[in-house]
Design a protein around this motif. Structure first.
Motif, PDB file in Angstrom:
ATOM      1  N   ALA A 511       0.828  -1.201   0.000  1.00 26.37           N
ATOM      2  CA  ALA A 511       0.000   0.000   0.000  1.00 26.37           C
ATOM      3  C   ALA A 511       0.869   1.262   0.000  1.00 26.37           C
ATOM      4  CB  ALA A 511      -0.921   0.010   1.214  1.00 26.37           C
ATOM      5  N   THR A 512       0.391   2.293  -0.663  1.00 27.98           N
ATOM      6  CA  THR A 512       1.075   3.584  -0.678  1.00 27.98           C
ATOM      7  C   THR A 512       0.645   4.403   0.534  1.00 27.98           C
ATOM      8  OG1 THR A 512      -0.672   4.640  -1.971  1.00 27.98           O
ATOM      9  CG2 THR A 512       1.106   3.534  -3.192  1.00 27.98           C
ATOM     10  N   GLU A 514      -0.854   7.211   0.445  1.00 26.42           N
ATOM     11  CA  GLU A 514      -2.229   7.678   0.192  1.00 26.42           C
ATOM     12  C   GLU A 514      -3.243   6.596   0.544  1.00 26.42           C
ATOM     13  OE1 GLU A 514       0.281   7.914  -1.904  1.00 26.42           O
ATOM     14  OE2 GLU A 514       0.626  10.091  -1.791  1.00 26.42           O
ATOM     15  N   ASP A 515      -2.935   5.337   0.228  1.00 28.88           N
ATOM     16  CA  ASP A 515      -3.840   4.231   0.552  1.00 28.88           C
ATOM     17  C   ASP A 515      -3.997   4.089   2.066  1.00 28.88           C
ATOM     18  OD1 ASP A 515      -4.141   3.615  -2.126  1.00 28.88           O
ATOM     19  OD2 ASP A 515      -2.473   2.181  -2.124  1.00 28.88           O
ATOM     20  N   LEU A 562      -7.675  -1.740   4.574  1.00 29.55           N
ATOM     21  CA  LEU A 562      -6.578  -1.590   3.623  1.00 29.55           C
ATOM     22  C   LEU A 562      -6.358  -2.866   2.811  1.00 29.55           C
ATOM     23  CD1 LEU A 562      -4.365   0.395   2.678  1.00 29.55           C
ATOM     24  CD2 LEU A 562      -2.851  -0.648   4.368  1.00 29.55           C
ATOM     25  N   ASN A 564      -8.597  -4.715   1.669  1.00 28.92           N
ATOM     26  CA  ASN A 564      -9.642  -4.742   0.632  1.00 28.92           C
ATOM     27  C   ASN A 564     -10.110  -6.172   0.350  1.00 28.92           C
ATOM     28  OD1 ASN A 564     -11.418  -3.622  -1.233  1.00 28.92           O
ATOM     29  ND2 ASN A 564      -9.957  -3.844  -2.934  1.00 28.92           N
TER      30      ASN A 564
END
Length: 654
Positions: A511-512, A514-515, A562, A564
């Motif tokens: 994950a970045t 932003e994520d 996160l 998902n």
């Protein structure tokens, strides 16, 4: 609908009936099989076979150079003694003439002594020859030390690589063990095998391997030199071998069992300590300090008794062998002195033989003293091998399912399951959860709600029937593939020592930033993070004590968000938070459940009113299913549960 019957599972441990300490205090099931376990331990060194051969060769060279030393030093002693005696004899005589003169003077014993010496009458000590002999001995000892140093370096690398491999295998094994293995043991007991026992194996191998090689080759080399010098004295020295072996075997057999008990007690004590400190607050709240101290004292006394017995009994070996060695030393000194007086041996040979006799008994004593260290290490190795031999999860199967998109349709078809084959738990369970649906599972404690979730996650394998995800049997999928599609939020939150950012990112390591922040905002984590001094860089301890219970729960929800997942499982995710925090958690979970199939286990029925399907479990059966409105209208088990939570309790006064 389905019919199920359930009883609580037999395993004990954290989260299981009987508590984490229920299995303690049991006797050792079997005595240590030293030979089998030792062979298995040393077999792990086979990848370094060439290195071991090199170590053996270096040991032989090092010991050989050391063993030759006393014989050469005996030559130096002879040079000194011959010079001292020769100086006292009249110059100009031959050795034979000097001996004849001494014998005619009535001193036959001295004549016999001189006849056995390499003397030159009237000549003193040959210091040149003496200096060369001493330099030769010095060179031999230096060379021996260099070879010994190289051997020690190589052996250390081999041992540490072996222990490294053992640790890696244990780590891999822990990931392959089924959940029931950990349910039936305290965490302290498992940690003791992974840490204490492996460390003890490492130390034991490091201490004993070099000493065993050196001592064994020293005994062999010294024995050869003893027979070269005097077969008679060598035979006298050999008497100590069977006697020493008998004593070692008798004492070692006794200490062997005590070492097994020692390391078993160590594991139990670690388990008790780990429980006491993990639940320190509860111990204080319920005023159980005295009971905890009493339990600790009992376990500590057991460890003391086992450790003292093991060390004391095994420690008897060394003084017993030293006593035998001293008797042997006296016999050699007396007989050797008589042979020097008779001229059949030189004083240098006697001196060398006495040194060899010491070198002979010393490694035998060292071998005996290393026996208790090796026994302790093999006892620990057996405990580690027991872990490595535990039954693993069933073999993984792979299909092309990973290439298909997951929608989240879950179906139980005639599923049977039990923790104990003799005690039926779930029988003929059938249900369907459609994509995007929220399925709530309610019922009294022990009804089988969490078991249902464990079967979906394949923490346990079903006995019969099928569980499918989007029409694919979960048993045909790898566990990693299955669990990668599932997000889970538990009642007991788990955070590791690290920053808040790292704890959230645990749900998706790719994950970045932003994520991560998007997941935090969606689950209301972003609100309280900005009130912390370091924000997302705030470091949490491994218990998460620097954030509240509700904030920890929000962090775990953000982690699941996160990831998902296509399928979401919420197991009592709001049972330990206050009402205000529960509202925030409910909003976060609502965001998380959006467009996902969700299984929600809840005791608070107010939290699952909007569920698409509510399954009511009681006494191991799904007794009702429907929506909140339908079940209330039916006036059955759900109606009774709901009223019991929202009506005033009846209090009987006696």
């Amino acid at each position: 609908m389905s019919t199920t019957t359930e009883k609580r599972p037999a395993p004990t441990g954290p989260g299981r009936p009987g508590g984490p300490m229920a299995g303690m205090g049991k006797p050792v099931e079997k005595a240590l099989n030293f030979t089998v376990s030792a062979k298995r331990l040393f077999a792990r060194m086979r990848p370094d076979a060439m290195g071991i051969y090199a170590v053996i060769a270096l040991s032989i060279i090092s010991v050989g150079l050391t063993v030759i030393g006393p014989k050469i030093l005996g030559t130096a002693t002879n040079i000194i003694f011959d010079g001292l005696v020769g100086k006292q004899l009249p110059a100009g005589f031959t050795k034979a003439q000097a001996v004849q003169q001494i014998r005619e003077s009535g001193n036959g014993t001295f004549a016999d002594l001189v006849s056995g010496l390499a003397v030159v009458p009237g000549t003193g000590i040959d210091f040149t020859a003496l200096g060369w002999v001493l330099l030769l001995v010095l060179g031999l000892f230096i060379a021996s030390s260099v070879f010994s140093l190289i051997q020690g370096f190589m052996l250390t690398r081999i041992v540490q690589r072996t222990v490294f491999s053992l640790r890696s295998d244990v780590e891999t094994k822990l990931n392959r063990l089924p959940l029931k293995y950990f349910d039936g043991r305290t965490r302290g007991e498992v940690l003791s095998r992974v840490t204490n026992d492996i460390d003890n194996v490492s130390q034991s191998l490091q201490q004993t391997m070099s000493q065993l090689l050196t001592s064994a080759f020293t005994v062999l080399g010294v024995l050869i030199m003893m027979f070269i010098i005097s077969p008679l004295l060598a035979i006298i020295g050999l008497v100590t071998i069977p006697l020493s072996a008998l004593i070692t075997a008798i004492i070692g057999k006794r200490s062997q069992k005590l070492f097994v008990a020692q390391w078993k007690s160590t594991g139990e004590l670690n388990g008790q300590i780990e429980e006491s400190f993990t639940g320190h607050s509860l111990v204080k709240v319920f005023g159980r300090q005295l009971e905890s101290e009493a339990t600790f004292k009992t376990k500590n006394d057991e460890l003391y008794a086992a450790s003292f017995g093991a060390q004391f009994v095994s420690g008897i070996i060394m003084p017993a062998l030293m006593f035998i060695g001293n008797i042997n030393y006296v016999l050699i000194a007396v007989i050797g002195g008589l042979r020097v007086a008779s001229g059949s041996m030189s004083i240098g040979d006697v001196q060398a033989f006495i040194q060899y006799s010491r070198q002979f008994t010393q490694p035998l004593s060292q071998l005996a003293s290393m026996a208790n260290v090796l026994q302790s290490g093999v006892a620990s190795a057996e405990r580690v091998f027991e872990l490595l031999d535990e039954p693993e999860l069933s073999p993984e199967q792979t299909t092309l399912a990973s290439k298909r998109p997951t929608h989240g349709r879950v179906e139980f078809a005639d599923v049977d399951f039990s923790y104990n084959p003799e005690t039926p738990l779930i029988e003929g369970l059938s249900l369907v959860a459609t994509p995007g649906q929220t399925v709530a599972i309610v019922g009294p404690t022990g009804a089988g709600k969490t078991t249902l979730v464990n079967l979906i996650m394949r923490f346990y394998e079903i006995d019969a029937g099928r569980i499918t995800l989007d029409g694919i049997d979960t048993q045909s999928m790898s566990r990693h593939e299955l669990r990668s599609k599932i997000g889970m939020v538990l009642q007991d939150t788990w955070l590791f020592g690290g920053t808040i950012r790292e704890n959230i990112a645990y749900g998706n390591l790719d994950a970045t930033e932003e994520d991560i922040q998007a997941a935090a905002k969606a689950t209301f984590v972003d609100r309280f993070v900005h009130s912390l001094p370091d924000g997302y860089d705030t470091v949490l301890d491994d218990e998460g004590t620097n954030v509240s219970a509700g904030e920890k729960q929000l962090l775990t929800i953000a982690r699941a968000f996160l990831a998902n997942p296509s399928l979401l499982i919420l197991d009592e995710a709001t049972s330990s938070v206050d009402t205000r925090t529960e509202v925030m958690v409910q909003r976060a979970m609502a965001a998380l459940r959006s467009d996902r199939t969700s299984f929600v286990i809840a005791h608070r029925l107010s939290t699952i009113r909007d569920a698409d399907l509510i399954l009511v479990m009681d006494a191991g059966k799904i007794v009702e299913q429907g929506t909140h409105t339908e079940l209330l209208a039916a006036g059955g088990a759900y109606f009774a549960l709901y009223n019991s939570q929202f009506s005033d309790p009846e209090v009987e006064v006696s």
